[in-house]
Write a protein that holds these residues in place. Structure first.
Motif, short mmCIF file in Angstrom:
data_model
loop_
_atom_site.label_atom_id
_atom_site.label_comp_id
_atom_site.label_asym_id
_atom_site.label_seq_id
_atom_site.Cartn_x
_atom_site.Cartn_y
_atom_site.Cartn_z
N HIS A 1 0.79 -1.23 0.00
CA HIS A 1 0.00 0.00 0.00
C HIS A 1 0.83 1.28 0.00
N ARG B 1 -5.60 9.27 4.97
CA ARG B 1 -5.59 8.27 6.03
C ARG B 1 -6.75 7.29 5.90
N ALA B 2 -7.94 7.81 5.58
CA ALA B 2 -9.11 6.94 5.46
C ALA B 2 -8.92 5.92 4.34
N ALA B 3 -8.33 6.35 3.22
CA ALA B 3 -8.11 5.43 2.09
C ALA B 3 -7.09 4.37 2.47
N ARG B 4 -6.04 4.75 3.20
CA ARG B 4 -5.02 3.79 3.61
C ARG B 4 -5.61 2.75 4.56
N ILE B 5 -6.46 3.21 5.49
CA ILE B 5 -7.10 2.29 6.43
C ILE B 5 -8.00 1.32 5.69
N GLU B 6 -8.75 1.82 4.72
CA GLU B 6 -9.66 0.95 3.96
C GLU B 6 -8.88 -0.10 3.18
N ARG B 7 -7.76 0.29 2.55
CA ARG B 7 -6.95 -0.67 1.81
C ARG B 7 -6.38 -1.73 2.74
N GLN C 1 -7.57 -2.73 5.61
CA GLN C 1 -8.65 -3.62 6.07
C GLN C 1 -8.99 -4.66 5.02
N ARG C 2 -9.02 -4.25 3.74
CA ARG C 2 -9.31 -5.21 2.67
C ARG C 2 -8.23 -6.29 2.60
N THR C 3 -6.98 -5.88 2.78
CA THR C 3 -5.88 -6.84 2.74
C THR C 3 -5.98 -7.84 3.88
N GLU D 1 -8.69 -8.72 5.53
CA GLU D 1 -9.84 -9.60 5.29
C GLU D 1 -9.52 -10.65 4.24
#
Length: 208
Positions: free
Chosen positions: A88, A94-100, A102-104, A106
């Motif tokens: 990443h 920051r929000a986009a990094r957290i979302e990426r 989390q997807r990883t 999961e």
């Protein structure tokens, strides 16, 4: 067949020997977490597992390294059954990094399924082999998602000398993989405290 050939080549190049000092080989699901100093790291660890466990153990690896050519893609998909994830970096807010992230996590948790184990490198990038960098938080959140899976520290020794960073050809030397005592996230344990404890468990295997 190809997997057996790769195991043979890895053992010849590294002379690797497994040392099970904190646990024994087991069919129970595990996340093997190791220090990272070489492109050979996961292949060497994978090669030290008994054949039955090897078939059920999947390395988590960077997609951008394994997908550039057909041969690497074949090895990742058909031999190692690797779980390929995105690196990443620091791009985006920051929000986009957290979302990426989390997807990883999961995706990685889903790859465990009901019978697979994983090989992960919590430092997130290769080090020098002299020290172990602080762990990234992914292993903590992965363990929280799958509390039924035990985490086993695995210390890789000499891989940074067999295939140093920036080199293409390995130098035959003796390597070892030392497996330590399984651990889990304790109830109420904060991320930072767990990462320090897990890193300490890996460092302790240097002297085991």
């Amino acid at each position: 067949m190809i997997g057996a050939v790769i195991v043979g080549i890895v053992r010849v190049l590294s002379g690797v020997r497994p040392r099970w000092v904190g646990c024994a080989p087991s069919l129970r699901q595990r996340i093997y977490f190791a220090n990272h100093t070489s492109h050979l790291d996961f292949a060497v660890l994978w090669a030290t597992l008994p054949p039955t466990l090897r078939q059920l153990t999947r390395p988590v690896a960077a997609r951008d390294y394994w997908e550039p050519n057909a041969f690497r893609r074949y090895l990742a998909a058909s031999v190692f059954r690797a779980v390929l994830v995105e690196r990443h970096g620091d791009g985006g807010d920051r929000a986009a990094r957290i979302e990426r992230a989390q997807r990883t996590i999961e995706l990685t948790a889903d790859a465990l399924g009901t019978d697979n184990s994983l090989i992960v490198f919590p430092e997130g990038t290769r080090g020098s082999g002299v020290d172990i960098a602080p762990f990234k938080s992914g292993i903590y959140y992965l363990a929280r998602l799958r509390p039924d899976v035990e985490l086993v520290p695995a210390y890789l020794e000499n891989l940074n000398r067999i295939l140093p960073k920036g080199e293409a050809l390995p130098v035959p030397l003796l390597a070892s993989v030392t497996y330590g005592t399984p651990l889990k996230v304790e109830p109420g344990e904060a991320c930072g405290a767990f990462l320090v404890r897990a890193r300490a468990a890996l460092l302790a295997l240097r002297r085991a």
